[in-house]
Each structure stands twice: as C-alpha cells, then as structure tokens.
Design an enzyme around this catalytic site. Structure first.
Site, PDB file in Angstrom:
ATOM      1  N   PHE A 195      76.692  54.012  26.829  1.00  0.00           N
ATOM      2  CA  PHE A 195      77.473  55.123  27.338  1.00  0.00           C
ATOM      3  C   PHE A 195      76.610  56.346  27.621  1.00  0.00           C
ATOM      4  O   PHE A 195      77.117  57.347  28.067  1.00  0.00           O
ATOM      5  CB  PHE A 195      78.598  55.493  26.350  1.00  0.00           C
ATOM      6  CG  PHE A 195      79.380  54.294  25.903  1.00  0.00           C
ATOM      7  CD1 PHE A 195      79.768  53.338  26.816  1.00  0.00           C
ATOM      8  CD2 PHE A 195      79.701  54.119  24.571  1.00  0.00           C
ATOM      9  CE1 PHE A 195      80.486  52.233  26.410  1.00  0.00           C
ATOM     10  CE2 PHE A 195      80.422  53.023  24.157  1.00  0.00           C
ATOM     11  CZ  PHE A 195      80.810  52.074  25.084  1.00  0.00           C
ATOM     12  N   TRP A 198      84.504  57.777  31.004  1.00  0.00           N
ATOM     13  CA  TRP A 198      83.249  58.256  30.390  1.00  0.00           C
ATOM     14  C   TRP A 198      82.544  57.127  29.656  1.00  0.00           C
ATOM     15  O   TRP A 198      81.316  57.062  29.624  1.00  0.00           O
ATOM     16  CB  TRP A 198      83.569  59.397  29.424  1.00  0.00           C
ATOM     17  CG  TRP A 198      82.387  59.920  28.663  1.00  0.00           C
ATOM     18  CD1 TRP A 198      81.505  60.882  29.055  1.00  0.00           C
ATOM     19  CD2 TRP A 198      81.958  59.528  27.348  1.00  0.00           C
ATOM     20  NE1 TRP A 198      80.556  61.109  28.082  1.00  0.00           N
ATOM     21  CE2 TRP A 198      80.813  60.290  27.016  1.00  0.00           C
ATOM     22  CE3 TRP A 198      82.435  58.604  26.415  1.00  0.00           C
ATOM     23  CZ2 TRP A 198      80.146  60.158  25.804  1.00  0.00           C
ATOM     24  CZ3 TRP A 198      81.763  58.466  25.209  1.00  0.00           C
ATOM     25  CH2 TRP A 198      80.635  59.235  24.907  1.00  0.00           C
ATOM     26  N   HIS A 199      83.327  56.209  29.083  1.00  0.00           N
ATOM     27  CA  HIS A 199      82.737  55.128  28.292  1.00  0.00           C
ATOM     28  C   HIS A 199      82.046  54.071  29.133  1.00  0.00           C
ATOM     29  O   HIS A 199      81.158  53.370  28.633  1.00  0.00           O
ATOM     30  CB  HIS A 199      83.809  54.460  27.426  1.00  0.00           C
ATOM     31  CG  HIS A 199      84.173  55.232  26.209  1.00  0.00           C
ATOM     32  ND1 HIS A 199      85.145  56.197  26.197  1.00  0.00           N
ATOM     33  CD2 HIS A 199      83.682  55.194  24.945  1.00  0.00           C
ATOM     34  CE1 HIS A 199      85.245  56.714  24.989  1.00  0.00           C
ATOM     35  NE2 HIS A 199      84.370  56.135  24.210  1.00  0.00           N
ATOM     36  N   GLY A 200      82.422  53.918  30.384  1.00  0.00           N
ATOM     37  CA  GLY A 200      81.763  52.901  31.179  1.00  0.00           C
ATOM     38  C   GLY A 200      82.288  52.831  32.597  1.00  0.00           C
ATOM     39  O   GLY A 200      83.446  53.161  32.866  1.00  0.00           O
TER      40      GLY A 200
END
Length: 521
Positions: free
Chosen positions: A521, A342-344
């Site tokens: 993000f 989800w962060h990258g």
C-alpha cells in the site's frame, strides 16, 4: 584470499546496496545489524540536537534507499516540496492565496501517488472500455508512498487551518516526514504530535528502554511467528481455490483475519518500540479491533491513524454530520470508497471500501431507529406511569435491560467479526471473482465433519490461530503487567527472550524473511 574478498563484497552488497526483491525489513537480521550500528552512534550524538537530527535523517534516507532504491529522491522531493508549501501558506495573509498554495500542494501530492499507484489500473480499465490496447512499461510502486503522502497532506492542511504553525526548519520537517520507524507502513503521524518531540530533551532510563524492547519483541512475535506461519496455509488455499473444501476455505478466512491483524499490528508495535528506544512516542495504531460490537467501533479500533486521517481530512471536509442525514451517508460512503482505493489499485479494494461504507451507513440507520424507538417508549412510560415503581420492579427492569444489552452486544460482536472476516477474503484473494468463489464455498459446502481430520493434519496451524486470538483479545492490563515484568528483567534475561523468539521463527518459517502485507500500500 579471493574467497575472503568475495565474501566481503557479498556482505557489503547485502548490507549497503538496494536489492529490489529483498527490501530492508524490521524482521530481518540485516536490519538488526544495521540498527545496532546506528543505535551506537545515536547514543553518542543524541545530546546534540543538530547532529542527532541530521544523523537520524541520514539513516532514514538510507533505510528508504534499502527499501525502494533510487526512489529515495521521491522522499527527498516530498520533504522539500511540502516544507515549502507549509512555509508559503503560513506566510500569506489572504485566504485566497493560502488556499491556492494548499490546493497546489494537495494536487501535486495526489498526482505523485496517482502516477505510481493507479496509472495501470486506469489504463487497464480505459483499454477495456474503449477496446484500445495502450501499453506502458512497468511502474515501480515505491514502498510506503501512500503513508508519507497522507502524512504530508495532513501537515499542509493543518498549517492552512492554523492548527499548527509552519515548521521553519527544513531539517526538523524532513526528520518528521522521513522518520524510519514509521516511514514505510505507519502509523501515519500528525505533525502536531511529533514535531514538538524532535527538539525536546531526551532522557533514557531502564524502564523506557525495557518497554521499547518489549514492544519490539511483541511485534516480532506477532509478525514473524504468528502472521508468517498462518500465511503458509492461507497462501496455499488462495493459490488454488478450487482444490479445497468449504471448511478449509473457512479456516483460511479465519486464518487471514488473524494474520493481517498480527502482521500489521506487529509492524506498528515494532515501530513504536524502535521510536521508544530513541526517545520518541508514536501513537497506538490498533486497539483489539475484533472486540468491536459494530462496524463503527471496528474503525475506531483498526488502523487508528488511518481511520482518524480519513475522518479529519475526507469525511469532515465533505460535510460530516453537519448537513443532514443524507449528506452524512454520502460523506461516509465517499470516505470509505477512498479508503478502500487507498489500499490498492483494484476493483476488489473499491468493493471492500464500499461494503465498509454500507456497513457504517446501516449501523448509523440502526442507531437512529433505536434512539427514536427508545424515545417513544420513554415518552409513553412518562405519560402512563407517574406513580413510583417498587424496588422489585426496578430490579426486574434493570436486570432485563442488562440481559438485553449483553445479548445485543454478543450478537453485534458475532455479526461484526464475520462481516469483517468475509470482507478480508476480498482483500486476500487474487481477484474479485476468486473472492466470491471462496465465499460461496464457505456458505454452501462447509462441513464441520472435517474438523477432527483437519486438527490431526494441521495441529500447529490451529495452535497458531489460537495464539493469535489470545494475542488479540488479551486485556490491556495483561499487556501492561507483562511489559512491566519484561522491563524489570536484567539484560541477559531480555536477551534470552529474544533468542527464544528468534529460534521459534527459524523453526516455523518456510522460506526467507516475509515482507509486511501493508508494504503493497
């Protein structure tokens, strides 16, 4: 006259037109001017529910336009689509029909997020696996799409589970999803917490307004003073990893550990303060996470709105701790892999999530073994020691137990802090390989003889690092007392505090207004 027209045209463009390289940020002068204009109108309209709601929605969409341009229509689509999804789920009685609408809603939300955020990642890996060279034009990542997508998913799931009724008013739902203080970088707000606030009677008093201004000032100092100054040194190191010593890499690791906390918690603080000025309450998103004595506790303190979202909508649906130990460990790993991704869109984020998952699993194993060990010891003690023990022996046992717990907590804190700090290197470095290079340098070439020369060369960096630690580790009571004192100050004194912080920002920044880390993000 021509010069005046050019100046006015420039100002209108700067304030009203989207610029891709200069998104609207809380810590910018442009936002301050726009918010003051907005707030003046808000004070005039807040007593009329419909006018207030429409007014805030309009400004929220304008705010998002200034952040992501034409992708403001994506926000509008998300609001309308998820409103209708919730309405349909609530309207159907058959569970099968409700589930079909739920999965359509989740798939559409995830598909939009996947397209904008992960298309290039999968295409790059597909090309590497198949030796093909499929190319696509660049895909712009709308700011905050990860946040409002998760927020929308939580709403339709909660409606499906009948934890909340579907919102019957499109304006109310759009207000909830697009509320500008938390729109682009959280906190991820739950509908059950925020929707009831929208039409509540709003009352403003000097204490609440003072606290709102305090939250904003605290967040501004953490973000624009501490985080942005620490970033200058951190960026320098990670732009040329081979050119610096192990000790300099160690300080960069510590610097980024404090930078990302001050940057992200600073944004959350400002969001909470802005909402408070408008009469709304947002959840606390950080609770001194580096005080954690275990990785499990860290995730109860760090980005709380995300960690609870992952728990409620990924971990528990995967089985949680209800189906045995092995299933629980697999659910933990899957949850943290999703959290990392989800962060990258990069393997380094997948690795970051995987290592946090491993840390959680190891800690759960440790707790299981310790509890079993303690149970066996207690059974042996009950069997062999039926007689009463003396006061002195009780005191000795109690003291030794306290000392053991203190030592255990100290070791746990040191291990957790450094485990998290080393993993932040993967977060910050430009690639997986460069992160490993930096960590290898820290572990093999760090020489503390560089400490004094470093202090003589970069004293302000050390001062900012210490201030960041103080901002993080200060007790809740300290902040409570400071906030109460600030709220009690006359308006002119509050204004002076703001002017001092702005002056510090101007003196310490190296270039223009810096975006928030989590905007990626």
């Amino acid at each position: 006259m021509i010069e005046l027209e050019r100046l006015l045209h420039h100002l209108l463009n700067q304030f009203l037109v989207y610029t891709q390289n200069a998104p609207l940020l809380f810590n910018s002068g442009i936002f301050l001017v726009l918010f003051l204009i907005f707030y003046g109108g808000y004070i005039l309209l807040y007593k009329n529910d419909l006018l207030r709601i429409v007014y805030v929605i309009a400004f929220s969409f304008f705010f998002y336009y200034k952040s992501s341009g034409g992708f403001v229509f994506l926000l509008g689509f998300s609001a309308l689509f998820n409103y209708l999804s919730g309405f349909l789920i609530d309207s159907f009685q058959l569970k099968r029909n409700r589930k079909i609408i739920l999965w359509i809603s989740i798939l559409v939300n995830v598909a939009l997020l996947f397209y904008f955020k992960y298309t290039f990642f999968f295409l790059k890996n597909w090309n590497a696996i198949t030796s093909q060279n499929i190319q696509l034009e660049s895909i712009f990542l709308p700011i905050g799409i990860s946040f409002f997508t998760f927020q929308a998913i939580s709403y339709v799931v909660d409606v499906y589970k009948k934890e909340i009724p579907a919102c019957r008013n499109l304006f109310d739902f759009t207000f909830y999803l697009s509320f500008f203080p938390q729109l682009v970088a959280g906190p991820i707000v739950r509908a059950k917490d925020f929707l009831p606030q929208i039409r509540q009677k709003l009352e403003f008093d000097s204490v609440n307004l003072g606290w709102g201004l305090f939250w904003i000032l605290k967040g501004l100092f953490k973000k624009a003073v501490l985080a942005d100054y620490l970033a200058q040194y951190v960026d320098l190191i990670y732009s040329n990893e081979a050119g610096y010593t192990g000790f300099e890499h160690l300080l960069a690791m510590y610097g980024y550990t404090i930078q990302i906390y001050c940057d992200f918690s600073g944004y959350s603080d400002m969001a909470i303060g802005l909402a408070m000025l408008m009469g709304y309450e947002l959840c606390i998103n950080f609770d001194r996470p580096y005080l954690a004595t275990s990785i499990t506790e860290f995730w109860r303190r760090w980005h709380i709105s995300l960690s609870t979202w992952l728990r409620d909508y990924i971990y528990i649906p995967l089985g949680g701790n209800r189906h045995g130990i092995l299933r629980m460990y697999l659910a933990l790993m899957a949850t943290m892999l999703i959290g990392g991704f989800w962060h990258g869109a990069d393997w380094k984020f997948v690795f970051w999530g995987a290592m946090h998952g491993v840390g959680l699993v190891v800690h759960k194993l440790y707790l299981t073994l310790i509890l079993e060990f303690k149970k066996n010891n207690l059974d042996d003690y009950n069997i062999n020691n039926n007689q009463k023990i003396g006061f002195l022996k009780k005191t000795i046992l109690s003291t030794s137990d306290n000392l053991f717990n203190s030592l255990k907590n100290s070791i746990g804190w040191i291990m957790t802090f450094h485990f998290v700090a080393f993993l932040w290197v993967f977060f910050r470095a430009e690639s997986f390989e460069k992160a490993w290079f930096s960590i290898h340098k820290i572990l093999t070439t760090t020489d503390f003889d560089y400490a004094l020369p470093f202090w003589e060369t970069r004293p302000l960096f050390i001062v900012m690092l210490i201030l960041g630690l103080v901002a993080h580790f200060s007790s809740k009571l300290s902040y409570q007392n400071l906030g109460n004192y600030f709220a009690s100050l006359p308006f002119w004194a509050k204004a002076v505090c703001y002017l001092i912080v702005v002056q510090i920002i101007l003196q310490t920044q190296s270039e223009g207004v810096q975006p928030f880390i989590y905007f990626q993000f």
